[in-house]
Design a protein around this motif. Structure first.
Motif, mmCIF file in Angstrom:
data_model
loop_
_atom_site.group_PDB
_atom_site.id
_atom_site.type_symbol
_atom_site.label_atom_id
_atom_site.label_comp_id
_atom_site.label_asym_id
_atom_site.label_seq_id
_atom_site.Cartn_x
_atom_site.Cartn_y
_atom_site.Cartn_z
ATOM 1 N N GLN A 27 0.832 -1.207 0.000
ATOM 2 C CA GLN A 27 0.000 0.000 0.000
ATOM 3 C C GLN A 27 0.863 1.252 0.000
ATOM 4 O OE1 GLN A 27 -2.405 1.094 3.518
ATOM 5 N NE2 GLN A 27 -4.131 1.237 2.116
ATOM 6 N N TYR B 1 -4.579 -3.228 -6.645
ATOM 7 C CA TYR B 1 -5.340 -2.828 -5.463
ATOM 8 C C TYR B 1 -5.928 -4.047 -4.750
ATOM 9 C CZ TYR B 1 -8.622 -0.808 -2.266
ATOM 10 O OH TYR B 1 -9.297 -0.497 -1.117
ATOM 11 N N VAL C 12 -3.437 -5.685 -2.612
ATOM 12 C CA VAL C 12 -3.217 -4.980 -1.346
ATOM 13 C C VAL C 12 -4.268 -5.391 -0.323
ATOM 14 C CG1 VAL C 12 -3.265 -2.730 -0.207
ATOM 15 C CG2 VAL C 12 -2.022 -3.005 -2.355
ATOM 16 N N LYS D 284 -6.188 8.391 -0.173
ATOM 17 C CA LYS D 284 -6.135 6.947 -0.391
ATOM 18 C C LYS D 284 -6.679 6.576 -1.764
ATOM 19 C CE LYS D 284 -6.461 5.449 4.432
ATOM 20 N NZ LYS D 284 -7.266 4.680 5.412
#
Length: 338
Positions: free
Chosen positions: A163, A177, A180, A249
């Motif tokens: 991340q 993603y 992660v 984020k």
């Protein structure tokens, strides 16, 4: 704020965990007592920081999954109590570390520990909780359970680093993603379920079924969290809308909106997330773009896909009240707010 995304809310999402909570209530009281006793220390700062987060709410779903997985096979020992507490300590340590890495100001509607005691204290108390978690694992005396949870701890740490590499990077792919959140979120859900089966003396098939259930449940849980951050229902749940956006984020709704937008829209996302130059008006626009490009709806659809996989994973296990409760937990996770 003016522009808040709303998706159709299904009635009674809390009911999805009521059966599970009822089944494990007695054991969960023992877990909570153990958690409080294991946060004690002569170093005054340690219980202060730990209690700040541990007592700030949260359903403690992960330790409840450990308890349910053990109970569903008729386990009558004590090991599942310590393993459940270990799982919660691992989760709490991760939250303390996350807030430092993400430079987050808020956690569960209150000031993050780092904002009260500083980054150093948050990291070190997180390390203390991890140490206590491993002490309890050793006390159980199950090498397979220790193996599963220690492997999860390593995977979670890898997820943290992954991340960090992808943070504020709008070029992150959906596959990257998902890798992660498989590491950061799904790994602990999977381990929490699997160690319940292990301590109950179950074989490989049962362990794999519950591990698969937990992993897919964790993915669904995180994807719904991603969508909720940009939904008006987030405020109904007592949380602040747009915290992920403020923290810069990169989550799935962002990635989908970025990929589907034009050049000017991608420049907007880059400015707000990579360059961290955003305000409340920008949050309104971010939500509008997600609605326009169906980013929230598609994130929820992906979560429901993983929810279906979690349900299927339980198909080989005998029918029982515990299995029914675990199936209802899937409904809770994927229908929160939607």
């Amino acid at each position: 704020m003016g522009n808040v995304a709303t998706l159709q809310k299904k009635p009674g999402p809390e009911s999805g965990v009521e059966r599970l909570a009822g089944l494990v209530a007695d054991d969960m009281r023992r877990v909570n007592e153990l958690i409080l006793s294991r946060t004690g220390s002569d170093v005054k700062l340690i219980p202060e920081v730990a209690s700040h987060l541990i007592e700030s709410g949260g359903k403690r779903l992960r330790p409840m999954l450990t308890l349910a997985a053990a109970q569903m096979f008729g386990y009558g020992g004590e090991g599942h109590i310590r393993l459940a507490a270990s799982v919660e300590f691992m989760h709490t340590a991760t939250l303390l570390h996350d807030d430092v890495v993400d430079e987050s100001d808020m956690r569960r509607g209150k000031a993050a520990a780092r904002m009260v005691w500083g980054n150093e204290a948050s990291v070190l108390v997180g390390d203390f909780l991890l140490g206590q978690a491993f002490k309890m694992m050793v006390e159980v005396g199950s090498l397979p359970a220790l193996d599963v949870l220690s492997d999860a701890a390593a995977v979670i740490a890898e997820g943290e680093v992954m991340q960090l590499v992808t943070a504020q990077n709008t070029a992150t792919t959906e596959d990257e993603y998902l890798a992660v959140i498989r590491a950061k979120t799904a790994a602990l859900f999977a381990a929490a379920c699997e160690v319940g089966a292990i301590v109950a003396g179950q074989g490989v098939e049962q362990r794999r079924a519950l591990g698969s259930y937990g992993a897919n449940l964790g993915l669904a849980f995180q994807l719904i969290d991603d969508a909720l951050d940009y939904s008006g229902v987030q405020a109904d749940l007592g949380k602040r809308v747009g915290d992920d956006f403020r923290d810069g984020k990169i989550t799935l709704p962002v990635l989908l909106a970025y990929r589907r937008g034009d050049e000017e829209e991608r420049a907007f996302w880059t400015r707000c997330l990579r360059d961290r130059a955003s305000g409340e008006a920008d949050l309104d626009r971010a939500i509008a773009l997600m609605v326009e490009h169906r980013a929230l709806e598609d994130t929820v659809a992906r979560a429901r896909h993983y929810g279906a996989m979690a349900r299927d994973a339980l198909g080989t296990l005998p029918k029982s009240e515990h299995r029914t409760a675990l199936l209802e937990v899937v409904d809770f996770c994927v229908n929160r707010g939607f």
